[in-house]
Design a protein around this motif. Structure first.
Motif, short mmCIF file in Angstrom:
data_model
loop_
_atom_site.label_atom_id
_atom_site.label_comp_id
_atom_site.label_asym_id
_atom_site.label_seq_id
_atom_site.Cartn_x
_atom_site.Cartn_y
_atom_site.Cartn_z
N GLU A 137 0.92 -6.55 -3.32
CA GLU A 137 1.92 -6.61 -2.27
C GLU A 137 1.70 -7.87 -1.44
O GLU A 137 0.56 -8.21 -1.10
CB GLU A 137 1.85 -5.37 -1.38
CG GLU A 137 2.98 -5.36 -0.35
CD GLU A 137 3.10 -4.03 0.37
OE1 GLU A 137 3.75 -3.12 -0.19
OE2 GLU A 137 2.52 -3.89 1.47
N ASN A 138 2.80 -8.52 -1.13
CA ASN A 138 2.76 -9.65 -0.21
C ASN A 138 2.84 -9.04 1.19
O ASN A 138 3.91 -8.63 1.64
CB ASN A 138 3.97 -10.56 -0.49
CG ASN A 138 3.97 -11.82 0.34
OD1 ASN A 138 3.31 -11.88 1.39
ND2 ASN A 138 4.72 -12.82 -0.09
N SER A 139 1.69 -8.94 1.87
CA SER A 139 1.65 -8.15 3.11
C SER A 139 2.50 -8.78 4.20
O SER A 139 2.88 -8.11 5.16
CB SER A 139 0.20 -7.96 3.58
OG SER A 139 -0.34 -9.22 3.92
N GLU A 140 2.86 -10.06 4.05
CA GLU A 140 3.69 -10.72 5.04
C GLU A 140 5.16 -10.36 4.87
O GLU A 140 5.88 -10.16 5.84
CB GLU A 140 3.50 -12.24 4.90
CG GLU A 140 4.18 -13.07 5.96
CD GLU A 140 3.52 -12.97 7.33
OE1 GLU A 140 2.32 -12.61 7.38
OE2 GLU A 140 4.21 -13.24 8.33
N TYR A 141 5.60 -10.26 3.60
CA TYR A 141 7.04 -10.05 3.35
C TYR A 141 7.33 -8.72 2.64
O TYR A 141 8.46 -8.39 2.37
CB TYR A 141 7.60 -11.22 2.52
CG TYR A 141 7.51 -12.53 3.28
CD1 TYR A 141 8.46 -12.86 4.23
CD2 TYR A 141 6.44 -13.41 3.07
CE1 TYR A 141 8.38 -14.04 4.94
CE2 TYR A 141 6.34 -14.59 3.78
CZ TYR A 141 7.31 -14.91 4.72
OH TYR A 141 7.22 -16.07 5.43
N LYS A 142 6.28 -7.98 2.32
CA LYS A 142 6.39 -6.64 1.75
C LYS A 142 6.98 -6.59 0.34
O LYS A 142 7.34 -5.51 -0.13
CB LYS A 142 7.21 -5.71 2.68
CG LYS A 142 6.68 -5.63 4.10
CD LYS A 142 5.26 -5.07 4.13
CE LYS A 142 4.70 -5.14 5.55
NZ LYS A 142 3.22 -5.12 5.57
#
Lengths: 469, 511
Positions: A167-172
């Motif tokens: 998961e891209n924790s910045e953009y979900k």
């Protein structure tokens, strides 16, 4: 009166074109810098004018896209079977590397991998059945890239295969990738013998549950951090993943011991990861993918969001024209071959692994990886040169991934289609080479430049598209 | 049965001169009848088709692809030579790679943009890429504040005007387009000669003309502060002499320049007026060689009249040192009377300005039946540039001869063939040849030009061949040795183009 100082100063020349002019000037004591110039890939005055009018808009869009890539935070959050998590996944769907392709045009290793996947899924019981099923309309094919997924070499993913969830924790947004099988006879190179299927089953029954449980203990694993450190330790994260694998092993090993699995199974899993220098490739790839995917669909951005090959075609995708593929024939890499193999055995370039280059790793970061300069001519300076060239076609630099030798300069990140075409410098990829026959496996490793055609096509479409707004 | 074989190297790029060198080496291979190594532009494909060197593989090539093709004596030879030719390309590329990384200890610079970053103090961008690319490169260079020398041609006059207006606004100099020669502070640029530093500054709208005057000045013991080229069209009405006037101002302000020498065809009236105004207020003497302009016109605009290139060079030298003398050759006793029957002068030039100057000299001397492929006013156009008629003055550097092949200053083969043709004709009275040496020119005339002249003299010892060498003793080709070899072969060596034209006049009249 002229205020031109040319005759008052020491002559300092930039020479563009005929190199002997530069040599003559040098020999007469002038300073001179020769530009190793090439004609642009596409030269069309009308397109160029259109582009000039929109250049500042495009540059702004590209900076926005690059900022998104740089802000991205790829985290490994768990594992699941493909059918449970990959969007659109179904039992008769096979995902593959590269741009879309039908069975009839698939290369040997990709066909082999598909036969192997059908055997593994139990959809066929022998090679012939699998091949005729694969050629029939009962099996559907789709590129990994269109399902938030990437796969090395053949890149084949089927319903039951366990995959990493990032998961891209910045953009979900999320991305998926199978686990790396190691070297030798492996599915991604098109092998489908019993030992290949047996290993895949072991990965599903033993490796997958243990790793899944371990990650649940470890919490999300910060892959950006591991990649940044691996670059400092001599990986470029495409052809060399030894440091990345070690760092991952170090972070996960204690948690593997905490799992409820039998001791022998734990040992087997640890040995498996430890024994495969490419284990981390299947994490550096989706980490790249998940970072780039967040930058898809930005109006006017000529930044690439994917480069991928299916062993027949080479395809690229652009941020501004999300979902469209621009393809041209894939070429055979210039490689060092394992004993007993030669270029005649090599399959054209294959795999989604060029996603690493798209994100500023791999060939773009090769200056960080002196250990593999043998693939690029054997001289460390050559590796530096390749990376320096890639700055010429990149939107900017990575804010976290750095190259120690270049005084910790950020890696060249975000391939700008316009720069590629205008400077006629094609993205540089360092990659593994598959045998063109299914099932023989890797025959070498080497380098190649992306083919020009997809870039020419994309350039024309992109620039024409500027007219419509 | 001869066989055409070729390959496409996708995305491989070489500059035009490197290609010519490789091309020449391939043509010299045993069993190769014809060959070409060119970029895959539309124009080049037409040339290949016309030359019978087109193969089907070339159907989908683009500007950025390199084409290598050859016509071999038979299948086996063609394949073998093609492999060797490919190897030559590889070697040339390898050499290039090591140069950039080993010499500079850094990476190859691949764009103007990064060149500016690496050398922010640069003050001149020299551009010699194909014309269609050169315009935007020159524009970008001016935009970042660089002076430009534009060797490239095929730039429209409208584009030229745009570049020069931008340059004028930003107080920058554009030399060119089609500027073949310049010398700045002793540094020869493009096709130029090694000359000593000195007090004479030159502005020229003619490349060979500038090579001739700067070399003659050097040979007379004088020196050049700077020689600035403008390209031939600068002094036309449309451009208005923007670069010419700017270059003049720059020389006037230059502390080393004490005499200014102008070399061009006659400028347009309005441009001449502007030059005249500048000269009127100039603190240094100005000599003008405006080939074909009258003495009255030149003097009316306050300039010292130089009728020919040699006279302009001499006058400029004498302003610095009154003792200056041109070299000359008075020993022409060996020349026999050759005027019996209908016999004509055949002048085969590699320098365009020489071709023009000779036409003017012969015309003024009252020689009739004058023909040229680049006729001055009042002179007839050759029906076929490849076949001489009457007193015939040919510029072999014209576009019609250089399409798809190197300039005759680099590659002598076309002219060598023509020399032997002329020598065999019954109506040839004498032959005039220029030999331009210096940077950019062929480096081995000893082996590639002299043997043809020797052969010609053997075939027809009675036909005088008059030749002059444009260049200096500091040039890489060894001028003295060339002069000696020419003399030994029976050639009449003179020292300037005007001397050659005057001598030819005397011979043809039987004086």
């Amino acid at each position: 009166m002229s205020s031109n100082k040319l005759l008052k100063e020491k002559l300092k020349i930039i020479n563009l074109g005929i190199e002997s002019f530069h040599q003559t000037a040098l020999a007469h004591g002038a300073k001179s810098l020769h530009v190793d110039w090439k004609p642009p890939l596409v030269f069309d005055k009308k397109l160029q004018e259109l582009l000039e009018k929109n250049r500042s808009k495009i540059e702004a869009a590209n900076l926005k896209a690059l900022a998104i890539v740089n802000r991205g935070r790829p985290m490994l959050i768990g594992l699941a079977q493909a059918g449970e998590v990959i969007p659109g996944m179904k039992k008769n769907l096979i995902l593959h590397a590269g741009p879309p392709i039908e069975w009839a045009r698939m290369c040997g290793p990709m066909r082999g991998a598909i036969i192997g996947a059908l055997l593994y899924e139990g959809l066929a019981h022998n090679e012939e059945d699998a091949a005729s099923l694969a050629a029939s309309s009962q099996v559907e094919y789709s590129p990994c890239h269109e399902h938030q997924t990437v796969g090395p070499m053949a890149g084949v993913v089927s319903f039951s295969m366990p995959v990493f969830i990032l998961e891209n924790s910045e953009y979900k947004n999320r991305a998926y990738c199978t686990m790396n099988e190691g070297l030798g006879k492996v599915l991604r190179y098109g092998a489908y013998s019993l030992e290949v299927i047996t290993k895949l089953r072991w990965m599903e029954k033993t490796l997958y549950p243990i790793l899944k449980e371990a990650i649940s203990f470890a919490g999300p694993v910060d892959l950006k951090n591991i990649i940044a450190q691996a670059l400092h330790m001599g990986d470029e994260l495409h052809n060399r993943n030894r440091a990345g694998t070690s760092l991952f092993y170090r972070s996960i090993a204690p948690h593997i011991l905490k799992t409820k699995a039998e001791r022998q199974a734990q040992i087997d899993v640890l040995n498996f990861i430890n024994g495969n220098d490419h284990f981390f490739l299947n994490l550096s790839m989706p980490a790249s993918k998940v970072s780039l995917d967040a930058a898809r669909g930005i109006e006017n951005s000529s930044m690439l969001t994917a480069m991928a090959r299916n062993g027949t075609d080479f395809g690229i995708q652009l941020s501004a024209m999300n979902g469209r593929w621009f393809v041209g024939p894939a070429e055979v890499p210039d490689a060092l071959f394992f004993p007993g193999f030669s270029k005649a055995d090599a399959n054209p370039d294959i795999g989604d692994s060029a996603i690493t280059e798209t994100a500023g790793l791999g060939g773009f970061a090769i200056a960080a990886s002196p250990a593999i300069v043998q693939f690029v001519g054997g001289v460390a300076q050559d590796a530096i040169n390749y990376t320096m060239q890639m700055y010429e076609i990149s939107v900017g630099e990575n804010s976290v991934y750095q190259i120690p030798y270049l005084n910790f300069r950020g890696t060249p990140t975000g391939i700008d289609l316009i720069k590629v075409v205008e400077k006629n410098i094609l993205p540089f990829i360092d990659t593994g080479v598959a045998h063109k026959k299914a099932g023989i496996g890797q025959v070498g490793a080497g380098v190649l430049s992306a083919p020009a055609m997809p870039f020419k096509l994309a350039y024309e479409e992109f620039v024409k598209g500027l007219l419509s707004h | 049965m001869s066989v055409t074989k070729g390959i496409v190297k996708k995305g491989d790029y070489f500059d035009s001169i490197s290609l010519m060198i490789i091309s020449k080496k391939i043509r010299e291979m045993e069993g190769v009848i014809d060959s070409a190594v060119v970029m895959g532009s539309a124009e080049n494909l037409l040339i290949l088709k016309a030359a019978g060197l087109y193969i089907e593989d070339f159907a989908n090539v683009s500007d950025s692809d390199l084409l290598l093709v050859l016509l071999g004596r038979d299948e086996e030879i063609a394949s073998k030579r093609l492999n060797e030719a490919e190897e030559l390309l590889l070697q040339s590329k390898k050499k290039r790679g090591t140069l950039s990384s080993e010499k500079n200890g850094s990476f190859a610079v691949t764009s103007l943009e990064s060149a500016y970053k690496i050398m922010p103090s640069a003050n001149l961008v020299v551009i010699s890429t194909a014309g269609k690319f050169a315009y935007s490169q020159a524009f970008s260079a001016l935009t970042v504040g660089q002076n430009v020398m534009l060797f490239s041609d095929n730039i429209t006059i409208e584009e030229e005007l745009k570049l020069k207006l931008l340059a004028q606004k930003r107080q920058l100099l554009v030399m060119g387009p089609d500027c073949g020669t310049a010398i700045i502070g002793g540094v020869p640029l493009a096709f130029a000669n090694s000359v000593r530093l000195g007090k004479i500054g030159v502005v020229g709208a003619s490349g060979t003309g500038m090579q001739e005057v700067t070399s003659l000045i050097h040979n007379m013991g004088g020196g050049i502060s700077h020689a600035l080229g403008t390209g031939g069209r600068d002094i036309k009405e449309k451009i208005g002499g923007i670069s010419f006037l700017q270059a003049f101002e720059m020389l006037e302000q230059d502390e080393n320049t004490k005499v200014i020498l102008l070399v061009a065809k006659p400028p347009h009236q309005t441009v001449l007026e502007e030059i005249g105004k500048k000269v009127a207020s100039c603190k240094y003497p100005v000599v003008a060689v405006f080939l074909g302009a009258t003495k009255e016109i030149v003097e009316k605009h306050h300039m010292i009249y130089g009728k020919t290139l040699e006279e302009g060079a001499l006058l400029a030298c004498r302003l610095v040192d009154p003792r200056a003398q041109l070299e000359c050759n008075n020993d022409v006793t060996s020349i026999k009377n050759v005027t019996s029957g209908d016999k004509y002068i055949r002048a085969l030039y590699s320098g365009g300005t020489f071709c023009y100057e000779t036409q003017l000299i012969l015309q003024e001397a009252g020689i009739s039946s004058l023909y040229s492929n680049t006729p001055a006013s009042g002179i007839a156009t050759l029906a076929n540039s490849n076949i001489s008629q009457g007193n015939c003055i040919v510029d072999l550097g014209e576009d019609e001869f250089t399409k798809g092949r190197p300039h005759p200053m680099i590659d002598f083969s076309l002219r060598n063939r023509r020399i032997l043709e002329e020598i065999a004709r019954p109506d040839t009275a004498l032959i005039i040849l220029d030999l331009v040496i210096g940077h950019g020119a062929n480096l081995d005339p000893q082996r590639e030009f002299i043997p043809t002249v020797v052969k010609a003299k053997k075939l027809a010892p009675h036909i005088p061949i008059i030749c002059f060498v444009t260049g200096t003793d500091s040039d890489p080709q060894n001028r003295q040795e060339l002069i000696k070899m020419l003399k030994e072969s029976g050639v009449v060596v003179v020292f300037t183009n005007a001397q050659a034209a005057h001598l030819a006049t005397k011979i043809i009249r039987g004086i």
